[in-house]
Design a protein around this motif. Structure first.
Motif, short mmCIF file in Angstrom:
data_model
loop_
_atom_site.label_atom_id
_atom_site.label_comp_id
_atom_site.label_asym_id
_atom_site.label_seq_id
_atom_site.Cartn_x
_atom_site.Cartn_y
_atom_site.Cartn_z
N LYS A 58 0.11 -1.33 13.81
CA LYS A 58 -1.06 -0.46 13.88
C LYS A 58 -2.21 -1.05 13.07
CE LYS A 58 -2.33 4.36 13.26
NZ LYS A 58 -1.85 5.69 12.87
N LYS A 59 -1.87 -1.62 11.90
CA LYS A 59 -2.91 -2.12 11.01
C LYS A 59 -2.33 -3.14 10.05
CE LYS A 59 -5.11 1.36 9.28
NZ LYS A 59 -5.66 2.40 8.39
N VAL A 60 -3.12 -4.19 9.74
CA VAL A 60 -2.76 -5.16 8.70
C VAL A 60 -3.89 -5.15 7.69
CG1 VAL A 60 -2.25 -7.56 8.13
CG2 VAL A 60 -1.48 -6.62 10.32
N ASN A 61 -3.61 -4.60 6.51
CA ASN A 61 -4.60 -4.55 5.43
C ASN A 61 -4.40 -5.76 4.54
OD1 ASN A 61 -5.52 -1.92 6.21
ND2 ASN A 61 -3.69 -1.08 5.27
N VAL A 62 -5.43 -6.60 4.42
CA VAL A 62 -5.35 -7.79 3.59
C VAL A 62 -6.24 -7.61 2.38
CG1 VAL A 62 -5.73 -10.28 3.49
CG2 VAL A 62 -4.89 -9.25 5.60
N THR A 63 -5.69 -7.77 1.19
CA THR A 63 -6.45 -7.73 -0.04
C THR A 63 -6.52 -9.13 -0.60
OG1 THR A 63 -5.64 -5.49 -0.52
CG2 THR A 63 -6.56 -6.74 -2.36
N VAL A 64 -7.76 -9.67 -0.71
CA VAL A 64 -7.95 -10.99 -1.30
C VAL A 64 -8.15 -10.79 -2.78
CG1 VAL A 64 -9.40 -13.04 -1.36
CG2 VAL A 64 -8.96 -11.90 0.82
N ASP A 65 -7.22 -11.28 -3.56
CA ASP A 65 -7.25 -11.08 -5.00
C ASP A 65 -8.01 -12.16 -5.73
OD1 ASP A 65 -6.29 -9.59 -7.36
OD2 ASP A 65 -5.27 -11.48 -7.80
N ASN A 66 -7.96 -13.41 -5.23
CA ASN A 66 -8.52 -14.51 -5.98
C ASN A 66 -8.87 -15.65 -5.04
OD1 ASN A 66 -9.32 -15.94 -8.20
ND2 ASN A 66 -7.30 -16.17 -9.10
N VAL A 117 3.93 0.21 12.64
CA VAL A 117 3.95 -0.17 11.23
C VAL A 117 2.54 -0.46 10.74
CG1 VAL A 117 6.28 -1.11 11.23
CG2 VAL A 117 4.38 -2.61 11.73
N ILE A 118 2.35 -0.25 9.45
CA ILE A 118 1.14 -0.65 8.75
C ILE A 118 1.59 -1.61 7.66
CG2 ILE A 118 -0.77 0.12 7.28
CD1 ILE A 118 -0.61 2.83 8.75
N ILE A 119 0.91 -2.73 7.56
CA ILE A 119 1.30 -3.77 6.60
C ILE A 119 0.17 -3.98 5.61
CG2 ILE A 119 1.94 -6.19 6.34
CD1 ILE A 119 2.96 -6.03 9.29
N ASP A 120 0.49 -3.90 4.32
CA ASP A 120 -0.45 -4.23 3.24
C ASP A 120 -0.03 -5.57 2.67
OD1 ASP A 120 -1.82 -1.85 3.51
OD2 ASP A 120 -0.74 -0.85 1.90
N THR A 170 7.37 -9.36 -3.86
CA THR A 170 6.78 -9.85 -2.63
C THR A 170 5.32 -9.44 -2.61
OG1 THR A 170 6.91 -9.88 -0.24
CG2 THR A 170 7.49 -7.83 -1.29
N ASN A 171 4.56 -10.08 -1.81
CA ASN A 171 3.14 -9.75 -1.72
C ASN A 171 2.85 -8.85 -0.53
OD1 ASN A 171 3.77 -11.76 0.16
ND2 ASN A 171 1.63 -12.27 0.33
N CYS A 172 3.87 -8.26 0.04
CA CYS A 172 3.73 -7.51 1.28
C CYS A 172 4.46 -6.17 1.17
CB CYS A 172 4.32 -8.35 2.41
SG CYS A 172 4.20 -7.60 4.01
N HIS A 173 3.79 -5.12 1.64
CA HIS A 173 4.44 -3.82 1.68
C HIS A 173 4.28 -3.25 3.08
CE1 HIS A 173 6.25 -0.28 -0.01
NE2 HIS A 173 5.34 0.45 0.58
#
Length: 110
Positions: A99-107, A61-64, A49-52
């Motif tokens: 609490k937080k949603v961390n989004v990493t844009v890979d491409n 919750v904190i979502i990456d 999955t792309n979510c942790h």
């Protein structure tokens, strides 16, 4: 404050990740990161999955999340919209506060 059992934490994490993954359908210009690419980050706990999800205490919750953005879309606007959509969907579907949603844009998809 009462601690949650590991089985309960795993079940809630799976539920929250599922809700967050469904939020992708509501945001235009963003796609989920494919399985092979995310492993270069060394994150083995993602389990295809792309979510942790990290549960903090008993109610936060904190979502990456790892995504690709389509060419032509503003990255900051798209990411902000995705964060808000995930936050609203998770808080509506569960008892947890995001609490937080961390989004990493890979491409960027061409």
């Amino acid at each position: 404050m009462e601690e949650m059992k590991p089985q309960v934490v795993e079940q809630y994490s799976t539920l929250i990740a599922s809700v967050a993954n469904e939020s992708f359908r509501k945001v235009e210009g963003v796609t989920r990161l494919d399985g092979a690419a995310k492993y270069r980050f060394g994150i083995k706990t993602l389990k295809n999955t792309n979510c942790h999800v990290y549960i903090v205490g008993t109610d936060e919750v904190i979502i990456d999340i790892f995504v690709n953005v389509d060419y032509g879309y503003s990255i900051p606007e798209t990411v902000c919209q995705l964060q808000e959509t995930i936050k609203n969907d998770v808080e509506e579907a569960t008892k947890f506060r995001v609490k937080k949603v961390n989004v990493t844009v890979d491409n960027i998809n061409l």
